[in-house]
Motif scaffolding. Structure first.
Motif, short mmCIF file in Angstrom:
data_model
loop_
_atom_site.label_atom_id
_atom_site.label_comp_id
_atom_site.label_asym_id
_atom_site.label_seq_id
_atom_site.Cartn_x
_atom_site.Cartn_y
_atom_site.Cartn_z
N PRO A 132 0.81 -1.23 0.00
CA PRO A 132 0.00 0.00 0.00
C PRO A 132 0.84 1.27 0.00
CG PRO A 132 -0.90 -1.58 1.54
CD PRO A 132 0.41 -2.15 1.07
N GLY A 136 0.42 4.14 -2.73
CA GLY A 136 0.22 5.53 -2.36
C GLY A 136 1.16 6.47 -3.10
N GLU A 181 -7.29 2.86 -3.29
CA GLU A 181 -7.65 1.69 -2.49
C GLU A 181 -8.36 0.64 -3.34
OE1 GLU A 181 -7.89 -0.75 0.73
OE2 GLU A 181 -6.92 1.21 0.74
N ILE A 248 -1.99 4.32 2.61
CA ILE A 248 -2.28 5.10 1.41
C ILE A 248 -2.63 6.54 1.78
CG2 ILE A 248 -3.96 5.37 -0.46
CD1 ILE A 248 -3.95 2.37 -0.79
#
Length: 313
Positions: A132, A136, A181, A248
């Protein structure tokens, strides 16, 4: 010479009391229990205790300053907490539903493929293999208003006159986080639902076609009810992940602009490590855990209902 053998009153030798031996399975599991106790249980007990204290990271002496329920009362009377709470529920609801719809669509398409399905499944799982944090950073640079590829394409292909600040605009920042996401986690839904489709009995589908049902009717009344347990399993797994979203959000917006994208766990991180108020942060964290547990219980209840609807296997 005296004997060490114990005697009863009648002169007969008394039977020695047998020692209780620990069963072998328990002996084998004791290292695992010890590791879980040190790594999981002790930190949980410590954090739960600190949620009732005025503990600050910069002042270890405050660890013994007991204040009772004051941290929880402060959280429930804080407008920023309720704003982050509502934002987290909104983020979770939109992300879960989008991931479900996209994952179901991908699973249905892959289920129709007869050649190269394994290769397509491997390609489909690429997004969930990325951390993640990397996702991000990827979306942060893609949506940058000066050097991002998205704004470049909008200006080149669609004639946009100026760059759009996706991560700075209050209306689009949360949508950008949801997009990242969803891209990262949709394959989880797709893999689980594809497994459900591959395990679906063929006889009910063939019977529905013989009865003259359309493709939509077959999907609505035959395929979808069978997939409901798989859907609720996916929702349970993902609700726990999305409910504690941190990586994120921290990388892309850090809760900005002006706290418009701050979720519960990013609020916990800010209060705990930026403001050093660990006791207050742990109180908010336990409220967040309670919310995740409630979502999990809700989906488990739905899962049980779906299994009962399917009848005995």
């Amino acid at each position: 010479m005296q004997s060490n053998t114990p005697y009863s009153i009648g002169g007969e030798p008394a039977l020695a009391t047998p020692r209780r031996r620990i069963p072998l399975p328990i002996k084998l599991l004791m290292p695992a229990f010890l590791a879980v106790g040190i790594v999981v249980i002790l930190p949980l007990l410590f954090s739960f205790y600190t949620s009732f204290t005025a503990y600050r990271l910069t002042d270890p002496e405050t660890l013994s300053h007991w204040i009772g329920w004051r941290n929880y009362e402060r959280a429930f009377t804080n407008g920023d907490f309720w704003a982050a709470f509502g934002r987290t529920i909104l983020f979770l609801t939109i992300a879960l539903n989008l991931e479900l719809l996209l994952g179901l669509g991908v699973a249905l398409l892959l289920n129709q493929v007869t050649k190269g399905q394994r290769a397509l499944r491997t390609v489909m799982m690429f997004p969930m293999m990325f951390s993640p944090v990397l996702v991000g950073f990827q979306f942060k640079f893609m949506l940058n208003d000066s050097t991002g590829i998205v704004n470049n394409l909008m200006q080149t292909l669609f004639g946009a006159k100026s760059a759009f600040p996706f991560l700075v605009n209050a209306n689009s920042a949360l949508a950008s986080l949801i997009a990242a996401e969803v891209w990262n986690s949709t394959p989880i839904f797709a893999v689980i639902l594809l497994a459900g489709l591959m395990a679906l009995p063929k006889d009910p589908i063939e019977a529905s076609k013989v009865d003259g049902c359309t493709s939509w009717q077959t999907f609505r009344y035959v395929t979808l009810p069978y997939l409901m347990p798989f859907i609720y399993i996916s929702m349970t797994i993902r609700s726990l992940d999305v409910g504690r979203a941190y990586d994120i959000v921290r990388i892309m917006t850090n809760g900005g602009p002006g706290g418009r994208t701050e979720l519960l766990w990013t609020m916990v991180g800010r209060i705990a490590y930026d403001d050093s108020r660990m006791g207050y942060a742990n109180a908010i964290a336990y409220v967040s855990v309670l919310v995740s547990i409630l979502f999990t219980l809700y989906f488990f209840r739905k899962l049980s209902g779906a299994r009962k609807h399917m009848g005995p296997a």
